[in-house]
Design an enzyme around this catalytic site. Structure first.
Site, PDB file in Angstrom:
ATOM      1  N   ASN A   1       0.877  -1.177   0.000  1.00 32.34           N
ATOM      2  CA  ASN A   1       0.000   0.000   0.000  1.00 32.34           C
ATOM      3  C   ASN A   1       0.909   1.220   0.000  1.00 32.34           C
ATOM      4  O   ASN A   1       1.483   1.572   1.027  1.00 32.34           O
ATOM      5  CB  ASN A   1      -0.895  -0.014   1.250  1.00 32.34           C
ATOM      6  CG  ASN A   1      -1.680   1.286   1.408  1.00 32.34           C
ATOM      7  OD1 ASN A   1      -1.750   2.090   0.484  1.00 32.34           O
ATOM      8  ND2 ASN A   1      -2.262   1.495   2.587  1.00 32.34           N
TER       9      ASN A   1
ATOM     10  N   LYS B   1       0.201   4.229  -0.285  1.00 31.92           N
ATOM     11  CA  LYS B   1      -0.420   5.446   0.266  1.00 31.92           C
ATOM     12  C   LYS B   1      -0.147   6.628  -0.688  1.00 31.92           C
ATOM     13  O   LYS B   1      -0.026   6.420  -1.890  1.00 31.92           O
ATOM     14  CB  LYS B   1       0.068   5.708   1.681  1.00 31.92           C
ATOM     15  CG  LYS B   1      -0.060   4.457   2.561  1.00 31.92           C
ATOM     16  CD  LYS B   1       0.060   4.747   4.011  1.00 31.92           C
ATOM     17  CE  LYS B   1      -0.060   3.425   4.778  1.00 31.92           C
ATOM     18  NZ  LYS B   1      -0.265   3.581   6.195  1.00 31.92           N
TER      19      LYS B   1
ATOM     20  N   GLY C   1       2.140   2.411  10.658  1.00 32.66           N
ATOM     21  CA  GLY C   1       3.135   3.469  10.500  1.00 32.66           C
ATOM     22  C   GLY C   1       3.841   3.864  11.791  1.00 32.66           C
ATOM     23  O   GLY C   1       4.545   4.865  11.839  1.00 32.66           O
TER      24      GLY C   1
ATOM     25  N   HIS D   1      -9.707   1.578   4.495  1.00 28.72           N
ATOM     26  CA  HIS D   1      -8.437   1.738   5.207  1.00 28.72           C
ATOM     27  C   HIS D   1      -8.655   2.700   6.376  1.00 28.72           C
ATOM     28  O   HIS D   1      -9.432   3.652   6.264  1.00 28.72           O
ATOM     29  CB  HIS D   1      -7.351   2.273   4.263  1.00 28.72           C
ATOM     30  CG  HIS D   1      -5.997   2.240   4.896  1.00 28.72           C
ATOM     31  ND1 HIS D   1      -5.578   3.196   5.784  1.00 28.72           N
ATOM     32  CD2 HIS D   1      -4.989   1.324   4.816  1.00 28.72           C
ATOM     33  CE1 HIS D   1      -4.355   2.881   6.216  1.00 28.72           C
ATOM     34  NE2 HIS D   1      -3.980   1.753   5.635  1.00 28.72           N
TER      35      HIS D   1
ATOM     36  N   SER E   1       2.918  -2.028  10.345  1.00 27.07           N
ATOM     37  CA  SER E   1       4.357  -2.152  10.614  1.00 27.07           C
ATOM     38  C   SER E   1       4.905  -3.548  10.357  1.00 27.07           C
ATOM     39  O   SER E   1       5.840  -3.980  11.015  1.00 27.07           O
ATOM     40  CB  SER E   1       4.690  -1.678  12.035  1.00 27.07           C
ATOM     41  OG  SER E   1       4.360  -0.309  12.183  1.00 27.07           O
TER      42      SER E   1
ATOM     43  N   GLU F   1      -5.830  -4.584  10.429  1.00 26.40           N
ATOM     44  CA  GLU F   1      -4.780  -3.591  10.649  1.00 26.40           C
ATOM     45  C   GLU F   1      -5.073  -2.806  11.917  1.00 26.40           C
ATOM     46  O   GLU F   1      -5.825  -1.821  11.879  1.00 26.40           O
ATOM     47  CB  GLU F   1      -4.717  -2.613   9.471  1.00 26.40           C
ATOM     48  CG  GLU F   1      -4.385  -3.242   8.141  1.00 26.40           C
ATOM     49  CD  GLU F   1      -3.764  -2.237   7.185  1.00 26.40           C
ATOM     50  OE1 GLU F   1      -2.629  -2.470   6.764  1.00 26.40           O
ATOM     51  OE2 GLU F   1      -4.387  -1.209   6.891  1.00 26.40           O
TER      52      GLU F   1
ATOM     53  N   GLU G   1      -7.088   5.090   7.432  1.00 22.72           N
ATOM     54  CA  GLU G   1      -6.881   6.509   7.108  1.00 22.72           C
ATOM     55  C   GLU G   1      -8.095   7.088   6.379  1.00 22.72           C
ATOM     56  O   GLU G   1      -8.407   8.268   6.528  1.00 22.72           O
ATOM     57  CB  GLU G   1      -5.582   6.657   6.287  1.00 22.72           C
ATOM     58  CG  GLU G   1      -4.349   6.454   7.180  1.00 22.72           C
ATOM     59  CD  GLU G   1      -3.160   5.799   6.504  1.00 22.72           C
ATOM     60  OE1 GLU G   1      -3.061   5.816   5.270  1.00 22.72           O
ATOM     61  OE2 GLU G   1      -2.301   5.253   7.243  1.00 22.72           O
TER      62      GLU G   1
END
Ligand code: PGA
Length: 248
Positions: free
Chosen positions: A9, A11, A172, A95, A210, A166, A97
Site C-alpha cells: 500500500n 499510500k 506506520g 483503510h 508495521s 490492521e 486513514e
C-alpha cells in the site's frame, strides 16, 4: 494450501521516476517461481503507469479506494468500472486513514466492497481497532462490527473478499502486533466468516501494521495469517522482496 498475498500500500507516495525505479527493482528481485500472490496498491494517477510496468510480471495492480457509486456527480471519486479499465484486480476499502480522515462509516465501506465485487474487483476490506479501543478491551467488538457490516451487505459474495486486519495503533508506528496478538484476532475473524459462508477457509485474512522485513516471517507463520498489507516497507524494494520471500 492457499497462496498467501503480499500487497503493498503505497499510500500517497511516489512519482513517475520513483515508481519506475521501485517496480523495476521488485520485478528484478522476484523469486523465479513465485508461490505467493503479489500486488501493489498505488495512487490513482499512477494506475496506468504501474499497469504497464507490471504487465506480464506476475504483480497485480490495486487501487487504494473505490467509489460505492456507479457514475455521475461524485467529484473526486473513481468507479469500479474505471478501475477495471486499468486492469485493477484489488481495491482497498475502509483503510483506517479513509475512515479517520474521510469519515467513512462501516456502511460506506460495505457499499464500496459491494461495488468492487459487482465489477470483478476483489475488495481488500481493512478493519482494526484504535489504541483506545484495545485498551478498553473492545478489540473483538470493534473488528466484528466492522466485518459484520460487510457480510450483511454482501451476502454469499463474502467468500470473494480479502480481509486486512490492521490495528490502527500499529500502522506506520513501528509497533507491530505480536504474532500471538494478531493470530488471536484473525481466529475471531475466521470464525465470524465461517458463520457467514461455508467457503471461509479460502478467504485470505491479511495482517497489516508495521509488517517489515524483520517480523514478516513470524507473522506469516500464524495459521490464520494469509498474507500482509504493507505500507512503509513496500516503498523499499529490498524490504518488500524480503517479505515476499517470507510468504513464498
Ligand atoms: P505500515 O502501513 O506498514 O506503514 O504500518 C500499513 C497500512 O497502512 O496498510
Amino acid at each position: 494450501m492457499k497462496k498467501k498475498l503480499i500487497a503493498g500500500n503505497w499510500k500517497m507516495n511516489g512519482s513517475l521516476a520513483a515508481n519506475e525505479t521501485l517496480v523495476k527493482a521488485v520485478v528484478a528481485g522476484l523469486p523465479a517461481s513465485l508461490t505467493c500472490d503479489v500486488a501493489v496498491c498505488v495512487p490513482a494517477p499512477y494506475l496506468a503507469q504501474v499497469q504497464t510496468l507490471c504487465a506480464g510480471t506476475g504483480i497485480d495492480l490495486g487501487s487504494q479506494d473505490v467509489s460505492a457509486q456507479a457514475s455521475g456527480a461524485f467529484t473526486g471519486e473513481m468507479s469500479a468500472t474505471m478501475l477495471k479499465e486499468f486492469g485493477v484486480r484489488y481495491a482497498l476499502v475502509g483503510h483506517s486513514e479513509r475512515r479517520q480522515y474521510h469519515g467513512e462509516t462501516d456502511e460506506v465501506v460495505a457499499n464500496k466492497a459491494k461495488a468492487a465485487l459487482a465489477n470483478g474487483i476483489t475488495p481488500v476490506v481493512c478493519i482494526g481497532e484504535t489504541l483506545a479501543e484495545r485498551e478498553a478491551g473492545q478489540t473483538e467488538v470493534v473488528v466484528k462490527r466492522q466485518l459484520a457490516a460487510v457480510i450483511h451487505t454482501n451476502g454469499h459474495c463474502i467468500s470473494e473478499i480479502v480481509v486486512a486486519y490492521e490495528p490502527v495503533w500499529a500502522i506506520g508506528t513501528g509497533k507491530t502486533a505480536s504474532p500471538e496478538q494478531a493470530q488471536a484476532v484473525h481466529a475471531v475473524l475466521r470464525a465470524q466468516l465461517k458463520a457467514a459462508t461455508d467457503k471461509a477457509d479460502r478467504i485470505k485474512i491479511l495482517y497489516g501494521g508495521s509488517m517489515n522485513a524483520a517480523n514478516a516471517k513470524e507473522l506469516l507463520a500464524q495459521p490464520d495469517i494469509d498474507g500482509g498489507l504493507i505500507g512503509g516497507a513496500a516503498l523499499k524494494a529490498p524490504d518488500f522482496l524480503t517479505i515476499i520471500r517470507a510468504a513464498a
